[in-house]
Enzyme design. Structure first.
Site, PDB file in Angstrom:
ATOM      1  N   SER A  10      -7.078 -10.448   6.633  1.00 36.66           N
ATOM      2  CA  SER A  10      -8.009 -11.143   5.749  1.00 36.66           C
ATOM      3  C   SER A  10      -7.353 -11.403   4.399  1.00 36.66           C
ATOM      4  CB  SER A  10      -9.262 -10.290   5.545  1.00 36.66           C
ATOM      5  OG  SER A  10     -10.003 -10.829   4.469  1.00 36.66           O
ATOM      6  N   HIS A  35      -7.444 -14.858   8.439  1.00 34.46           N
ATOM      7  CA  HIS A  35      -8.894 -14.816   8.236  1.00 34.46           C
ATOM      8  C   HIS A  35      -9.200 -15.158   6.771  1.00 34.46           C
ATOM      9  CE1 HIS A  35     -12.944 -13.204   9.275  1.00 34.46           C
ATOM     10  NE2 HIS A  35     -12.957 -12.705   8.051  1.00 34.46           N
ATOM     11  N   ASP A  37     -12.280 -15.476   4.011  1.00 37.01           N
ATOM     12  CA  ASP A  37     -13.661 -15.111   3.718  1.00 37.01           C
ATOM     13  C   ASP A  37     -14.225 -16.009   2.629  1.00 37.01           C
ATOM     14  OD1 ASP A  37     -14.205 -12.742   5.388  1.00 37.01           O
ATOM     15  OD2 ASP A  37     -12.460 -11.941   4.331  1.00 37.01           O
ATOM     16  N   MET A  39     -17.321 -16.868   0.360  1.00 41.11           N
ATOM     17  CA  MET A  39     -18.560 -16.240  -0.139  1.00 41.11           C
ATOM     18  C   MET A  39     -19.130 -17.115  -1.258  1.00 41.11           C
ATOM     19  SD  MET A  39     -17.326 -12.277  -0.346  1.00 41.11           S
ATOM     20  CE  MET A  39     -16.296 -11.529   0.937  1.00 41.11           C
ATOM     21  N   HIS A  68     -14.544 -17.455   7.877  1.00 41.09           N
ATOM     22  CA  HIS A  68     -15.780 -16.665   7.964  1.00 41.09           C
ATOM     23  C   HIS A  68     -16.637 -17.025   6.748  1.00 41.09           C
ATOM     24  CE1 HIS A  68     -17.609 -12.329   7.630  1.00 41.09           C
ATOM     25  NE2 HIS A  68     -18.511 -13.231   7.955  1.00 41.09           N
ATOM     26  N   MET A  70     -19.728 -16.697   4.518  1.00 44.48           N
ATOM     27  CA  MET A  70     -20.864 -15.868   4.104  1.00 44.48           C
ATOM     28  C   MET A  70     -21.605 -16.668   3.045  1.00 44.48           C
ATOM     29  SD  MET A  70     -18.575 -12.457   4.133  1.00 44.48           S
ATOM     30  CE  MET A  70     -17.128 -13.501   4.261  1.00 44.48           C
ATOM     31  N   MET A 139     -20.046  -7.590  12.406  1.00 43.70           N
ATOM     32  CA  MET A 139     -19.661  -7.015  11.109  1.00 43.70           C
ATOM     33  C   MET A 139     -19.752  -5.493  11.208  1.00 43.70           C
ATOM     34  SD  MET A 139     -18.759  -9.468   9.133  1.00 43.70           S
ATOM     35  CE  MET A 139     -18.399  -8.343   7.772  1.00 43.70           C
ATOM     36  N   GLY A 144     -19.293  -8.820   1.934  1.00 41.47           N
ATOM     37  CA  GLY A 144     -19.286  -9.086   0.504  1.00 41.47           C
ATOM     38  C   GLY A 144     -18.008  -8.632  -0.178  1.00 41.47           C
ATOM     39  N   PHE A 145     -17.405  -7.583   0.361  1.00 36.02           N
ATOM     40  CA  PHE A 145     -16.243  -7.008  -0.311  1.00 36.02           C
ATOM     41  C   PHE A 145     -15.258  -6.446   0.705  1.00 36.02           C
ATOM     42  CE2 PHE A 145     -20.008  -6.623  -2.885  1.00 36.02           C
ATOM     43  CZ  PHE A 145     -19.614  -7.218  -4.078  1.00 36.02           C
ATOM     44  N   GLY A 146     -13.990  -6.480   0.351  1.00 38.48           N
ATOM     45  CA  GLY A 146     -12.983  -5.809   1.158  1.00 38.48           C
ATOM     46  C   GLY A 146     -12.978  -4.316   0.818  1.00 38.48           C
ATOM     47  N   GLY A 147     -12.273  -3.557   1.605  1.00 40.16           N
ATOM     48  CA  GLY A 147     -12.039  -2.148   1.275  1.00 40.16           C
ATOM     49  C   GLY A 147     -13.199  -1.205   1.517  1.00 40.16           C
ATOM     50  N   ASP A 177     -14.967  -6.940  12.000  1.00 41.18           N
ATOM     51  CA  ASP A 177     -14.566  -7.232  10.624  1.00 41.18           C
ATOM     52  C   ASP A 177     -15.195  -6.219   9.680  1.00 41.18           C
ATOM     53  OD1 ASP A 177     -13.859  -8.387   8.229  1.00 41.18           O
ATOM     54  OD2 ASP A 177     -15.023 -10.229   8.514  1.00 41.18           O
ATOM     55  N   GLY A 178     -14.330  -5.470   8.990  1.00 42.36           N
ATOM     56  CA  GLY A 178     -14.791  -4.521   7.985  1.00 42.36           C
ATOM     57  C   GLY A 178     -14.314  -3.120   8.273  1.00 42.36           C
ATOM     58  N   GLY A 179     -13.470  -2.602   7.398  1.00 43.17           N
ATOM     59  CA  GLY A 179     -13.013  -1.223   7.540  1.00 43.17           C
ATOM     60  C   GLY A 179     -12.114  -0.985   8.733  1.00 43.17           C
TER      61      GLY A 179
HETATM   62  C1  DX5 Z   1     -16.111  -8.514   4.201  1.00 41.20           C
HETATM   63  C2  DX5 Z   1     -15.194  -9.556   4.775  1.00 41.20           C
HETATM   64  C3  DX5 Z   1     -14.013  -9.011   5.419  1.00 41.20           C
HETATM   65  C4  DX5 Z   1     -13.089  -8.233   4.498  1.00 41.20           C
HETATM   66  C5  DX5 Z   1     -12.513  -7.137   5.328  1.00 41.20           C
HETATM   67  O1  DX5 Z   1     -17.209  -9.120   3.672  1.00 41.20           O
HETATM   68  O2  DX5 Z   1     -15.893 -10.334   5.754  1.00 41.20           O
HETATM   69  O3  DX5 Z   1     -13.279  -9.990   6.150  1.00 41.20           O
HETATM   70  O4  DX5 Z   1     -12.073  -9.006   3.945  1.00 41.20           O
HETATM   71  O5  DX5 Z   1     -11.794  -6.320   4.497  1.00 41.20           O
HETATM   72  P1  DX5 Z   1     -11.411  -4.817   4.905  1.00 41.20           P
HETATM   73  O6  DX5 Z   1     -10.573  -4.891   6.136  1.00 41.20           O
HETATM   74  O7  DX5 Z   1     -10.683  -4.323   3.705  1.00 41.20           O
HETATM   75  O8  DX5 Z   1     -12.711  -4.084   5.156  1.00 41.20           O
HETATM   76 ZN    ZN Z   2     -14.582 -11.665   7.067  1.00 41.46          ZN
END
Ligand code: DX5
Ligand code: ZN
Length: 223
Positions: A10, A35, A37, A39, A68, A70, A139, A144-147, A177-179
Site C-alpha cells: 500500500s 495498492h 488508498d 480517502m 481502494h 474509501m 477489511m 482510514g489509516f495505515g499502521g 487489508d489492514g495490519g
Molecule cells: C487502511 C487502508 C490500508 C492501509 C493498510 O484504511 O485501506 O490499505 O494502507 O496499511 P497497513 O498495512 O499499515 O495496516
Molecule cells: Zn486499502
C-alpha cells in the site's frame, strides 16, 4: 504470480518524497500489485490521493494498480480513474445507493470491480452482489489509516467469505487489508485470503523489497 497469491504493497505508507524509489523497491521485491488508498475525508476521517497518483504509478509499471476507494459516491470517480489507468476499482457498497450498477459500470470501463467490507459491514452485501464483482476485499482494520493492528475476529469473516465464494462458484480474488505483516499473514492465508495488502509492514521496513519477499515466503509455507 504463478503461485496464486498476490502481495499488494500500500503506497499510503510509502515515503512520498521517495515515491518512485519506494514503488520500485517493492516491485523489485516481487510485488504483484500496487495498492492505492483513496480517502475523501468523509467516508473515512482522512484525505489522501486521487487520479493523478494512479496516473503517476501507471507510468512506472505495467503491474496492476489496485485502487481502494474509501469515498462517498464512488461512482463519481469511475471514468477518471479508468482514464488514469486503474486496474482494480474497489469501493465500499454502503457508500453508494446503487452498488450493483456501479460494479457494472466499472467492468464496462475495463477495470476489475471490487467491493470492500468494513469489519462491521455484513457479508450479506457480497452474497447479493456475488456475480457482479471480481474482487472481495475484507477489511481487517477499520479503514482510514495505515499502521493499525489486525482485528482477530477477521479470521472468521475471511473464512465465511471464502465459503461464500466457493458456494457460488465465484472466481473472485479474496483480498485482505489492514495490519497484514509477517505476524498475521499466515492466519489470513489459512482463513482463505489470496491477495494481501501490506502498508506499514513493507514501507516501514528499511528494505521494502526484502519484506515483500518475506511475506510471499510465509504465504507459500504449508500450514
Ligand atoms: C487502511 C487502508 C490500508 C492501509 C493498510 O484504511 O485501506 O490499505 O494502507 O496499511 P497497513 O498495512 O499499515 O495496516
Ligand atoms: Zn486499502
Amino acid at each position: 504470480m504463478a503461485d496464486g497469491i498476490r502481495i499488494a504493497p500500500s503506497m499510503l505508507s510509502a515515503d512520498l518524497l521517495r515515491l518512485q524509489e519506494q514503488a520500485k523497491q517493492a516491485l523489485d521485491g516481487g510485488a504483484d500489485w500496487l495498492h492505492v488508498d483513496v480517502m475523501d475525508g468523509r467516508f473515512v476521517p482522512n484525505l489522501t490521493f486521487g487520479a493523478n497518483m494512479i496516473a503517476a504509478l501507471r507510468k512506472l509499471t505495467d503491474k496492476p494498480v489496485d485502487v481502494h476507494l474509501m469515498v462517498v459516491e464512488p461512482e463519481n470517480f469511475i471514468e477518471s480513474y479508468a482514464d488514469a489507468g486503474a486496474s482494480v476499482f474497489t469501493f465500499h457498497p454502503e457508500a453508494t445507493v446503487h452498488a450493483q450498477r456501479q460494479l457494472e459500470a466499472v467492468r464496462k470501463r475495463g477495470m476489475m470491480a471490487g467491493i470492500a467490507l468494513n469489519p462491521g459491514t455484513p457479508l450479506g452485501y457480497a452474497e447479493e452482489l456475488v456475480h457482479d464483482f471480481d474482487l472481495l476485499l475484507i477489511m481487517t482494520v477499520n479503514p482510514g489509516f495505515g499502521g493499525q493492528s489486525y482485528i482477530p475476529s477477521s479470521d472468521d469473516k475471511i473464512r465465511r467469505a471464502r465459503g461464500l465464494l466457493a458456494a457460488h462458484g465465484s472466481p473472485a480474488f479474496l483480498e485482505v487489508d489492514g495490519g497484514i505483516s509477517s505476524k498475521t499473514i499466515t492466519r489470513a492465508r489459512d482463513a482463505g485470503a489470496d491477495t494481501f495488502v501490506a502498508g506499514n509492514a513493507v514501507f516501514g521496513s528499511a528494505d521494502p523489497g526484502r519484506e515483500v519477499r518475506e511475506l510471499r515466503k510465509l504465504c507459500m509455507q504449508t500450514a
